[in-house]
Design a protein around this motif. Sequence first.
Motif, short mmCIF file in Angstrom:
data_model
loop_
_atom_site.label_atom_id
_atom_site.label_comp_id
_atom_site.label_asym_id
_atom_site.label_seq_id
_atom_site.Cartn_x
_atom_site.Cartn_y
_atom_site.Cartn_z
N GLY A 275 0.97 -1.02 -0.02
CA GLY A 275 -0.08 -0.17 -0.09
C GLY A 275 0.95 1.30 0.01
O GLY A 275 1.60 1.46 0.80
N ILE A 276 0.73 2.21 -0.97
CA ILE A 276 1.49 3.16 -1.04
C ILE A 276 0.65 4.61 -0.58
O ILE A 276 -0.37 4.90 -1.55
N SER A 277 0.87 5.37 0.01
CA SER A 277 0.38 6.52 0.62
C SER A 277 1.13 7.88 0.13
O SER A 277 2.15 7.91 0.51
N LEU A 278 0.30 8.53 -0.70
CA LEU A 278 0.96 9.67 -1.20
C LEU A 278 0.38 11.06 -1.03
O LEU A 278 -1.00 10.92 -0.83
N PRO A 279 0.99 12.11 -0.64
CA PRO A 279 0.38 13.48 -0.35
C PRO A 279 0.01 14.16 -1.44
O PRO A 279 0.67 13.92 -2.68
N GLY A 280 -1.29 14.41 -1.88
CA GLY A 280 -1.87 15.03 -2.92
C GLY A 280 -3.18 14.77 -3.13
O GLY A 280 -3.79 13.56 -2.53
N ASP A 281 -3.94 15.38 -4.02
CA ASP A 281 -5.27 15.08 -4.25
C ASP A 281 -5.42 14.20 -5.62
O ASP A 281 -4.80 14.66 -6.39
N PHE A 282 -6.40 13.22 -5.43
CA PHE A 282 -6.49 12.32 -6.64
C PHE A 282 -7.16 13.21 -7.78
O PHE A 282 -8.20 14.30 -7.39
N LEU A 283 -6.98 13.02 -8.98
CA LEU A 283 -7.67 13.47 -10.03
C LEU A 283 -8.80 12.38 -10.53
O LEU A 283 -8.70 11.33 -10.10
N LYS A 284 -9.60 12.73 -11.56
CA LYS A 284 -10.59 11.74 -11.61
C LYS A 284 -10.31 10.22 -11.97
O LYS A 284 -9.27 10.17 -12.80
N GLY A 285 -10.73 9.25 -11.22
CA GLY A 285 -10.33 7.82 -11.62
C GLY A 285 -9.27 7.44 -10.50
O GLY A 285 -9.00 6.31 -10.52
N ARG A 286 -8.82 8.46 -9.70
CA ARG A 286 -7.72 8.07 -8.43
C ARG A 286 -6.66 7.25 -8.90
O ARG A 286 -5.73 6.44 -8.45
N ARG A 287 -6.25 7.62 -10.33
CA ARG A 287 -5.15 7.04 -11.06
C ARG A 287 -3.72 8.27 -11.20
O ARG A 287 -2.83 7.94 -11.07
N LYS A 288 -4.11 9.34 -10.88
CA LYS A 288 -3.40 10.32 -10.84
C LYS A 288 -3.48 11.35 -9.88
O LYS A 288 -4.76 11.28 -9.23
N ILE A 289 -2.62 12.23 -9.21
CA ILE A 289 -2.68 13.16 -8.36
C ILE A 289 -2.36 14.40 -8.67
O ILE A 289 -1.55 14.62 -9.47
N LEU B 95 -0.38 6.37 -11.37
CA LEU B 95 0.39 5.99 -10.20
C LEU B 95 0.42 4.53 -10.18
O LEU B 95 1.29 3.88 -9.96
N LEU B 96 -0.96 3.86 -10.40
CA LEU B 96 -1.12 2.38 -10.16
C LEU B 96 -0.08 1.74 -10.99
O LEU B 96 0.72 0.66 -11.19
N GLU B 97 -0.20 2.07 -12.56
CA GLU B 97 0.54 1.40 -13.54
C GLU B 97 1.95 1.63 -13.22
O GLU B 97 2.95 0.66 -13.33
N THR B 98 2.50 2.68 -12.91
CA THR B 98 3.95 3.08 -12.74
C THR B 98 4.57 2.10 -11.79
O THR B 98 5.71 1.80 -11.95
N PHE B 99 3.70 2.03 -10.51
CA PHE B 99 4.46 1.43 -9.27
C PHE B 99 4.28 -0.20 -9.66
O PHE B 99 5.24 -0.94 -9.30
N SER B 100 3.13 -0.54 -10.18
CA SER B 100 2.82 -1.90 -10.66
C SER B 100 4.01 -2.49 -11.53
O SER B 100 4.64 -3.56 -11.52
N SER B 101 4.56 -1.73 -12.55
CA SER B 101 5.37 -1.96 -13.55
C SER B 101 6.64 -1.96 -12.95
O SER B 101 7.59 -2.77 -13.39
N ARG B 102 7.12 -1.48 -11.57
CA ARG B 102 8.41 -1.61 -11.07
C ARG B 102 8.36 -2.48 -9.59
O ARG B 102 9.54 -2.80 -9.46
N LEU B 103 7.44 -2.97 -9.40
CA LEU B 103 7.21 -3.86 -8.10
C LEU B 103 6.59 -5.05 -8.50
O LEU B 103 5.50 -5.13 -8.85
N PRO B 104 7.11 -6.33 -8.11
CA PRO B 104 6.36 -7.31 -8.31
C PRO B 104 5.43 -8.00 -7.47
O PRO B 104 5.36 -9.25 -6.75
N TYR B 105 4.72 -6.98 -6.90
CA TYR B 105 3.84 -7.59 -5.64
C TYR B 105 2.24 -6.61 -6.15
O TYR B 105 2.57 -5.61 -7.02
N PRO B 106 1.28 -7.23 -5.73
CA PRO B 106 -0.07 -6.37 -6.06
C PRO B 106 0.13 -4.69 -5.18
O PRO B 106 0.83 -4.85 -4.18
N ILE B 107 -0.46 -3.86 -5.84
CA ILE B 107 -0.06 -2.56 -5.49
C ILE B 107 -1.51 -1.83 -5.14
O ILE B 107 -2.45 -2.01 -5.91
N PHE B 108 -1.47 -0.90 -4.14
CA PHE B 108 -2.48 -0.23 -3.79
C PHE B 108 -2.20 1.22 -3.53
O PHE B 108 -1.42 1.26 -2.81
#
Length: 373
Positions: free
Chosen positions: A142-156, A169-182
């Motif tokens: 689980g990755i906790s980011l400072p910032g407000d989401f844009l529509k769809g909760r994929r960007k901040i 964000l989900l695609e970026t972290f998922s492509s770099r880490l071999p675990y399910p990302i939230f």
Amino acid sequence: MTKVELSTSERLVLEIIRRTQISTRIELAKKLGFSTVQATKLTKGLIEKKLVVENATPSGVRGQPTKNISLNPDGLYAVGVSFSAEYMEIGLVNWLGAIKKHETVKLENAHSLDTLCHSIEAFVESAIKEYRLAKRKLCGIGISLPGDFLKGRRKINAVYFPEMEDIDLLETFSSRLPYPIFIENDATSASWGEFVAGAGRKLNHFLFIHIGHGIGGGLIIDRRVYRGANGNAGAFGAPFPDLSKARPSGTDLLKHLQASGEKVNDFADLRSLSIEGCSPLKTWIHNASQQLIGPLTVLARAFDPDAVVIGGRLPMHVLASLVKGVNTDAFCQADRHRLPVPDILVTELGDLGGVVGAASLCLENSVFADRAI
């Protein structure tokens, strides 16, 4: 990684046990509307999966002892990550909200995403080795980011972390880490952490005020996170839109102290400051608490919570003093003699609330039933 395979009924059983902390097969059957035989079958299945444990307790009368069922603390884990301007906090958290391993990483290379993900993966592998953790028990990161989401909760809207601007964000972290990302924002993560293992764990409804880089928050309503249409519910800093003016935010506190000659660059530097021994800090706490009283009064009357919990990235002694400044007769002043006044509580998790909450929300998505019991 093997995904946790659970039936809807098993998820409901886990949710009941989590809420009651300890239960029996008979109590489970009553709450679910199942027969005792069905409840027994479900319980045995969860015991076999090592997700719950059953302990016999003498009942005080003749016959078989009572068998209490509780969550196995070693049943499942997730990793939580949160950020400040110069540091990244990473923690291995079990599904009861307890931090088993924690590390503070100094951020370098202008917060390079590759560097961040390398540090996260190195921590995960170290934790797995140290605790001899079966990878099937790790539900994700689980990755906790400072910032407000844009529509769809994929960007901040990455005011404080511009390198995360305009990326998925989900695609970026998922492509770099071999675990399910939230992915979640920092204030919502911290509010859920407080519900799972902090000052809100016995509350059904509370508001969480997150003093971090900005002023955010989270809403726990009927023991569930309320996110709003775009994931930004709890943006309690709206009454203070001008970043150039004094406001009750962590960034404002750092600027105030720096202007007074204090050598502080990040929230960790505040831990060594004594409130009584640092006049600028004492002044800021007084002013910030006065600024918060009005907005918190409006929120308290709009949502009618059990409590308002104040936490975030500031050190515990600063947050405790801030709570003391808010928790006066000026809070809900107009009608406090006629209506119930919610408690004002200080966080019990401090600046690690985001780590606990991010990991716990990751677990929430994969394990527990999405329904009120």
